[in-house]
Design a protein around this motif. Sequence first.
Motif, short mmCIF file in Angstrom:
data_model
loop_
_atom_site.label_atom_id
_atom_site.label_comp_id
_atom_site.label_asym_id
_atom_site.label_seq_id
_atom_site.Cartn_x
_atom_site.Cartn_y
_atom_site.Cartn_z
N VAL A 172 0.79 -1.39 0.06
CA VAL A 172 -0.03 -0.05 0.05
C VAL A 172 0.99 1.37 0.00
O VAL A 172 2.25 1.15 0.30
CB VAL A 172 -0.93 -0.07 1.29
N PHE A 173 0.30 2.45 -0.30
CA PHE A 173 0.84 3.59 -0.23
C PHE A 173 0.25 4.54 0.47
O PHE A 173 -0.83 4.83 0.20
CB PHE A 173 0.89 4.11 -1.73
N PRO A 174 0.70 5.05 1.69
CA PRO A 174 -0.02 6.14 2.42
C PRO A 174 -0.28 7.32 1.52
O PRO A 174 0.26 7.71 0.40
CB PRO A 174 1.03 6.45 3.29
N THR A 175 -1.56 7.83 1.88
CA THR A 175 -2.02 9.06 1.00
C THR A 175 -1.34 10.15 1.54
O THR A 175 -1.56 11.21 0.79
CB THR A 175 -3.69 9.19 1.32
N ARG A 219 6.04 6.38 -0.70
CA ARG A 219 6.88 5.35 -0.11
C ARG A 219 5.86 4.30 -0.03
O ARG A 219 4.78 4.25 0.46
CB ARG A 219 7.06 5.73 1.10
N PRO A 220 6.36 3.02 -0.59
CA PRO A 220 5.55 1.74 -0.34
C PRO A 220 5.78 0.97 1.02
O PRO A 220 6.79 1.23 1.51
CB PRO A 220 6.02 0.88 -1.51
N PHE A 221 4.60 0.38 1.56
CA PHE A 221 4.77 -0.36 2.47
C PHE A 221 3.94 -1.51 2.35
O PHE A 221 3.15 -1.80 1.74
CB PHE A 221 4.03 0.60 3.79
N VAL A 222 4.44 -2.55 3.50
CA VAL A 222 3.59 -3.68 3.21
C VAL A 222 2.63 -3.95 4.52
O VAL A 222 3.22 -3.61 5.54
CB VAL A 222 4.63 -4.90 3.24
N ARG A 268 -6.33 5.97 5.23
CA ARG A 268 -5.29 6.59 4.71
C ARG A 268 -4.18 6.05 3.70
O ARG A 268 -3.07 6.34 3.92
CB ARG A 268 -4.71 7.19 6.07
N VAL A 269 -4.47 4.90 3.14
CA VAL A 269 -3.59 4.29 2.26
C VAL A 269 -4.31 3.97 1.02
O VAL A 269 -5.57 3.74 0.78
CB VAL A 269 -3.25 3.03 2.91
#
Length: 113
Positions: free
Chosen positions: A10-13, A28-31, A91-92
Motif C-alpha cells: 500500500v501507499f500512504p495518502t 513510499r511503499p509499505f507492506v 489513509r492508504v
Amino acid sequence: MPNIVQGRIVFPTDPMPDPQGGNPKPDRPFVVVSTPHEIGTGADLRLVGISRHVFGKEDEVELPWGPNCHTHLRQRSAAICSWIVSLPQNRVQVSRGIVPPLQLREILHKIRP
C-alpha cells in the motif's frame, strides 16, 4: 480495486518520513502486516516500510521485483522490519502488489517481539 490483506503493498495518502523521521515523501511503499482479524475490525493498519536502499542488514527482507513480479516493485527493494508505522485504513492507497508467502513469513518473524 484490490482488498487490504496481510502482505498487500500500500501507499500512504500523506507523505511519510524515512525510518530516521526525515525526508517525507508521498510515494513510499509499505507492506501490510496486520492480521486478518485486525483488518476486518477496521483497526489501524500496521505497516512495514519498503526501501530501494538495500544493505543486507539483519532487519531487511529482500523482496522480489521486476516487470512480471507479484509485488509490482520495479527496482531492487527490501522490507525494513524495524520501520513499522500505524495508519488508519482510509489513509492508504491499495496497490495490486502483494508480497509472496515466503518473504511475508520472514517479515512477520522479524517483527515479532
